[in-house]
Design a protein around this motif. Structure first.
Motif, PDB file in Angstrom:
ATOM      1  N   ALA A  40     -42.083 -45.692   3.056  1.00 40.95           N
ATOM      2  CA  ALA A  40     -41.725 -46.404   4.312  1.00 40.95           C
ATOM      3  C   ALA A  40     -42.257 -47.923   4.315  1.00 40.95           C
ATOM      4  O   ALA A  40     -41.222 -48.787   4.653  1.00 40.95           O
ATOM      5  N   ASP A  41     -43.380 -47.994   4.036  1.00 42.20           N
ATOM      6  CA  ASP A  41     -44.097 -49.325   3.642  1.00 42.20           C
ATOM      7  C   ASP A  41     -43.164 -50.493   2.796  1.00 42.20           C
ATOM      8  O   ASP A  41     -42.755 -51.301   3.157  1.00 42.20           O
ATOM      9  N   THR A  42     -43.104 -49.839   1.745  1.00 45.73           N
ATOM     10  CA  THR A  42     -42.102 -50.396   0.732  1.00 45.73           C
ATOM     11  C   THR A  42     -40.661 -50.757   1.150  1.00 45.73           C
ATOM     12  O   THR A  42     -40.276 -51.811   1.261  1.00 45.73           O
ATOM     13  N   ALA A  43     -39.986 -49.711   1.818  1.00 44.16           N
ATOM     14  CA  ALA A  43     -38.641 -49.760   2.257  1.00 44.16           C
ATOM     15  C   ALA A  43     -38.606 -50.954   3.480  1.00 44.16           C
ATOM     16  O   ALA A  43     -37.838 -51.850   3.575  1.00 44.16           O
ATOM     17  N   PHE A  44     -39.725 -50.954   4.392  1.00 45.05           N
ATOM     18  CA  PHE A  44     -39.773 -51.745   5.419  1.00 45.05           C
ATOM     19  C   PHE A  44     -40.010 -53.411   5.185  1.00 45.05           C
ATOM     20  O   PHE A  44     -39.625 -54.271   5.449  1.00 45.05           O
ATOM     21  N   ARG A  45     -40.867 -53.384   4.038  1.00 44.33           N
ATOM     22  CA  ARG A  45     -41.071 -54.750   3.536  1.00 44.33           C
ATOM     23  C   ARG A  45     -39.890 -55.474   2.505  1.00 44.33           C
ATOM     24  O   ARG A  45     -39.563 -56.577   2.828  1.00 44.33           O
ATOM     25  N   ASP A  46     -39.320 -54.379   2.177  1.00 46.38           N
ATOM     26  CA  ASP A  46     -38.093 -55.041   1.355  1.00 46.38           C
ATOM     27  C   ASP A  46     -36.984 -55.516   2.502  1.00 46.38           C
ATOM     28  O   ASP A  46     -36.294 -56.374   2.385  1.00 46.38           O
ATOM     29  N   LEU A  47     -36.853 -54.740   3.511  1.00 45.41           N
ATOM     30  CA  LEU A  47     -35.792 -55.114   4.548  1.00 45.41           C
ATOM     31  C   LEU A  47     -36.291 -56.234   5.438  1.00 45.41           C
ATOM     32  O   LEU A  47     -35.377 -57.051   5.511  1.00 45.41           O
ATOM     33  N   ALA A  53     -35.220 -63.821   4.379  1.00 42.11           N
ATOM     34  CA  ALA A  53     -34.761 -64.682   3.161  1.00 42.11           C
ATOM     35  C   ALA A  53     -34.135 -66.163   3.865  1.00 42.11           C
ATOM     36  O   ALA A  53     -33.323 -66.132   4.644  1.00 42.11           O
ATOM     37  N   GLY A  54     -34.543 -67.244   3.456  1.00 42.56           N
ATOM     38  CA  GLY A  54     -34.252 -68.578   3.581  1.00 42.56           C
ATOM     39  C   GLY A  54     -35.028 -69.045   4.804  1.00 42.56           C
ATOM     40  O   GLY A  54     -34.811 -70.378   5.139  1.00 42.56           O
ATOM     41  N   GLN A  55     -35.716 -68.264   5.456  1.00 46.29           N
ATOM     42  CA  GLN A  55     -36.618 -68.886   6.536  1.00 46.29           C
ATOM     43  C   GLN A  55     -37.940 -69.454   5.945  1.00 46.29           C
ATOM     44  O   GLN A  55     -38.383 -68.683   5.231  1.00 46.29           O
ATOM     45  N   SER A  56     -38.441 -70.722   6.654  1.00 52.46           N
ATOM     46  CA  SER A  56     -39.635 -71.182   6.276  1.00 52.46           C
ATOM     47  C   SER A  56     -41.012 -70.314   6.585  1.00 52.46           C
ATOM     48  O   SER A  56     -40.753 -69.643   7.332  1.00 52.46           O
ATOM     49  N   MET A  57     -42.099 -70.613   6.074  1.00 54.85           N
ATOM     50  CA  MET A  57     -43.170 -69.821   6.585  1.00 54.85           C
ATOM     51  C   MET A  57     -43.494 -70.329   8.047  1.00 54.85           C
ATOM     52  O   MET A  57     -43.892 -69.628   8.735  1.00 54.85           O
ATOM     53  N   LEU A 149     -32.758 -60.156  13.729  1.00 57.59           N
ATOM     54  CA  LEU A 149     -33.040 -58.901  12.857  1.00 57.59           C
ATOM     55  C   LEU A 149     -34.527 -58.972  12.474  1.00 57.59           C
ATOM     56  O   LEU A 149     -35.234 -58.018  12.488  1.00 57.59           O
ATOM     57  N   TYR A 150     -34.982 -60.213  12.012  1.00 59.48           N
ATOM     58  CA  TYR A 150     -36.355 -60.361  11.578  1.00 59.48           C
ATOM     59  C   TYR A 150     -37.274 -59.938  12.758  1.00 59.48           C
ATOM     60  O   TYR A 150     -38.158 -59.193  12.671  1.00 59.48           O
ATOM     61  N   VAL A 151     -36.926 -60.510  14.095  1.00 60.56           N
ATOM     62  CA  VAL A 151     -37.906 -60.248  15.324  1.00 60.56           C
ATOM     63  C   VAL A 151     -37.656 -58.804  15.630  1.00 60.56           C
ATOM     64  O   VAL A 151     -38.675 -58.290  15.960  1.00 60.56           O
ATOM     65  N   GLY A 152     -36.506 -58.236  15.527  1.00 67.56           N
ATOM     66  CA  GLY A 152     -36.386 -56.859  15.881  1.00 67.56           C
ATOM     67  C   GLY A 152     -37.176 -55.706  14.972  1.00 67.56           C
ATOM     68  O   GLY A 152     -38.124 -54.834  15.150  1.00 67.56           O
ATOM     69  N   LEU A 153     -37.340 -56.364  13.607  1.00 72.05           N
ATOM     70  CA  LEU A 153     -38.112 -55.566  12.440  1.00 72.05           C
ATOM     71  C   LEU A 153     -39.597 -56.087  12.873  1.00 72.05           C
ATOM     72  O   LEU A 153     -40.328 -54.980  12.938  1.00 72.05           O
ATOM     73  N   ARG A 154     -40.055 -57.231  13.095  1.00 74.62           N
ATOM     74  CA  ARG A 154     -41.375 -57.409  13.507  1.00 74.62           C
ATOM     75  C   ARG A 154     -41.760 -56.478  14.755  1.00 74.62           C
ATOM     76  O   ARG A 154     -42.873 -56.098  14.975  1.00 74.62           O
ATOM     77  N   LEU A 155     -40.980 -56.383  15.694  1.00 69.27           N
ATOM     78  CA  LEU A 155     -40.953 -55.641  16.988  1.00 69.27           C
ATOM     79  C   LEU A 155     -41.318 -54.016  16.527  1.00 69.27           C
ATOM     80  O   LEU A 155     -42.149 -53.745  17.059  1.00 69.27           O
ATOM     81  N   ALA A 156     -40.658 -53.771  15.732  1.00 68.99           N
ATOM     82  CA  ALA A 156     -40.852 -52.187  15.198  1.00 68.99           C
ATOM     83  C   ALA A 156     -42.182 -52.168  14.503  1.00 68.99           C
ATOM     84  O   ALA A 156     -42.823 -51.137  14.869  1.00 68.99           O
ATOM     85  N   PHE A 157     -42.453 -53.174  13.783  1.00 73.65           N
ATOM     86  CA  PHE A 157     -43.714 -52.948  12.988  1.00 73.65           C
ATOM     87  C   PHE A 157     -44.968 -53.012  13.877  1.00 73.65           C
ATOM     88  O   PHE A 157     -45.705 -52.170  13.872  1.00 73.65           O
ATOM     89  N   SER A 158     -44.875 -53.895  15.001  1.00 78.77           N
ATOM     90  CA  SER A 158     -45.966 -54.085  16.018  1.00 78.77           C
ATOM     91  C   SER A 158     -46.116 -52.793  16.849  1.00 78.77           C
ATOM     92  O   SER A 158     -47.165 -52.380  17.074  1.00 78.77           O
TER      93      SER A 158
END
Length: 191
Positions: A40-47, A53-57, A149-158
């Motif tokens: 799950a960690d690997t799949a989450f990191r991949d997603l 992708a394309g976002q700067s640090m 999508l990135y914010v939503g994924l980070r929200l899920a992670f948190s």
């Protein structure tokens, strides 16, 4: 460190621990938590990598820091506040965390932080007008989808980390600049 016991040491868990040791010199509390399900960690990191992708640090730093602050997640706030400080300065990181002095942020950072906060606080309350600062900052619809999508994924992670008691590592807190540590007045204390 978390509400769960340490997971069984599988090959996947060992791989995660070894990566932390190589990158950070210690095994993070959240890694011990996610090592219960290495796939799950690997799949989450991949997603998450696909979504960002394309976002700067700097962009990722503003999004994660604003998301963590709006949610009250001290772990990601300290970790990503430190990264954002390295990228844009401690004043930008502290302003993103506090949400009180957005004048320190440039228009692009303000648009990202404002959008991340809106997604966390009331995603069903957003309107098309809320997207205008993002469009004015140069983001097209595909980029806005990826940012969201990135914010939503980070929200899920948190949410997973917080619900299961992952406390910020002392090493993470100690590495954050003083302005970032001072801005994080909520969430779990380092353990």
């Amino acid at each position: 460190m978390t509400f769960l016991s340490d997971p069984e040491e599988t090959a996947g868990a060992r791989r995660m621990y070894d990566a932390d040791l190589a990158d950070d010199g210690f095994v993070m509390n959240l890694t011990r938590l996610w090592a219960h399900a290495p796939e799950a960690d690997t799949a989450f990191r991949d997603l998450t990598a696909l979504a960002s992708a394309g976002q700067s640090m700097r962009e990722r730093g503003v999004l994660v820091t604003a998301t963590a602050a709006a949610l009250g997640d001290s772990y990601c706030a300290l970790a990503w506040g430190g990264r954002l400080a390295d990228e844009a300065g401690a004043d930008v990181a502290a302003a993103t965390l506090s949400g009180e002095d957005d004048a320190v942020l440039d228009a692009r950072d303000r648009a990202l932080a404002s959008w991340a906060r809106a997604v966390v606080r009331d995603p069903s309350g957003t309107t098309s007008a809320d997207l205008e600062p993002l469009r004015a900052a140069g983001y097209d619809d595909a980029a806005i989808f990826s940012l969201t999508l990135y914010v939503g994924l980070r929200l899920a992670f948190s949410s997973v980390n917080g619900a299961l008691g992952a406390a910020p590592d002392h090493e993470v807190a100690d590495a954050a600049p003083p302005a970032v540590r001072a801005a994080v007045t909520w969430g779990r204390a380092p353990a």
